[in-house]
Design a protein around this motif. Structure first.
Motif, PDB file in Angstrom:
ATOM      1  N   ALA A 160      -9.671   8.256   1.261  1.00 28.16           N
ATOM      2  CA  ALA A 160      -8.430   9.145   1.931  1.00 28.16           C
ATOM      3  C   ALA A 160      -7.697   9.520   0.429  1.00 28.16           C
ATOM      4  CB  ALA A 160      -7.507   8.553   2.702  1.00 28.16           C
TER       5      ALA A 160
ATOM      6  N   MET B  42      -4.223  10.766  -1.138  1.00 28.91           N
ATOM      7  CA  MET B  42      -2.776  10.304  -0.866  1.00 28.91           C
ATOM      8  C   MET B  42      -1.897  11.258  -1.630  1.00 28.91           C
ATOM      9  SD  MET B  42      -3.128   6.645  -0.259  1.00 28.91           S
ATOM     10  CE  MET B  42      -4.127   6.009   0.943  1.00 28.91           C
TER      11      MET B  42
ATOM     12  N   ASN C  69      -1.552  10.985   4.087  1.00 30.08           N
ATOM     13  CA  ASN C  69      -2.957  10.636   3.803  1.00 30.08           C
ATOM     14  C   ASN C  69      -3.685  11.974   4.232  1.00 30.08           C
ATOM     15  OD1 ASN C  69      -2.579   7.286   5.171  1.00 30.08           O
ATOM     16  ND2 ASN C  69      -2.454   7.932   3.028  1.00 30.08           N
TER      17      ASN C  69
END
Ligand code: MD6
Ligand code: FE
Length: 217
Positions: free
Chosen positions: A62, A64, A123
């Motif tokens: 993910a 961020m 995210n």
């Protein structure tokens, strides 16, 4: 009779209980969603999405970024909150008023009063990105809840128990859903399954965004 039942789709939904202290508010952020996504792009223009490295040396799937006075960061030194973006060496972008008000209204709806988030982690999941089971325990104030907002493509959220080995339940989180979570389950293990190849949303394409609001100190 097509359309008749649609009248009922607009009724406010009852919170669904995921565990003690943890509530799923389906569609709670729907009205604000388009504005929230615009703000995410604006924030990412100043503090870009990046794949951070865990203390174990793995790059997270993910991407961020953060907004607010503090941002959650990780590198080989560990997990922590930082007042500056290590990439830009400037403060994180300010938390937009729309973010703050949504987080406060959601906390209130789950009976957590006076929630004042200091940090919003953003995210971004693209195809195949996931978040393995973890606890959120980098905050000093564990009495405050966490408010989590899902935007864009749907994903399967895993919600376990106090031990990593506790078998998680799965919940589908969709665009506009909000999870408010604290109290007895504040340290429960949780994660998200890989974003599916066909996952898609008109506002985000094949991406899911998640906002997590936290009080840190
Ligand atoms: C996500 N969420 O939904 C990952 N943590 O993308 C989390 O890790 C999370 O949703 C604590 C509280 C709520 C969450
Ligand atoms: Fe988490």
């Amino acid at each position: 009779m097509a359309g008749t039942l649609d009248l009922f789709d607009d009724l406010p939904q009852e919170p669904e209980r995921l565990a003690e202290g943890a509530w799923l508010l389906r569609g709670f952020a729907l009205c604000d969603a388009a504005m929230l996504i615009d703000e995410i792009h604006r924030i990412a223009n100043s503090s870009p999405f990046r794949h951070q490295v865990t203390p174990g040396g793995h790059s997270m799937s993910a991407a961020m970024t953060n907004c607010g006075g503090l941002g959650w960061v990780t590198d080989l030194q560990g997990y922590r909150y930082s007042v500056a973006d290590p990439l830009t060496e400037h403060s994180w972008p300010e938390m937009p008023e729309t973010f703050l008000q949504l987080a406060q209204r959601a906390a209130q709806a789950a009976e957590y009063h006076g929630f004042l988030p200091q940090s919003c982690l953003i995210n971004r999941y693209e195809t195949g990105a996931r978040m393995s089971l973890h606890q959120d325990r980098d905050e000093q104030d564990l009495r405050a809840p966490i408010v989590s907002v899902s935007l864009g493509a749907p994903i399967s959220f895993m919600f376990g128990g106090p031990k990593r080995a506790d078998k998680p339940d799965r919940w589908k989180l969709e665009h506009g859903d909000v999870v408010v979570w604290g109290g007895a389950s504040r340290l429960f293990y949780h994660g998200v399954a890989p974003l599916g190849k066909k996952a898609d949303h008109p506002l985000t394409g094949a991406a899911r965004y998640n906002l997590t609001f936290r009080k840190v100190y």
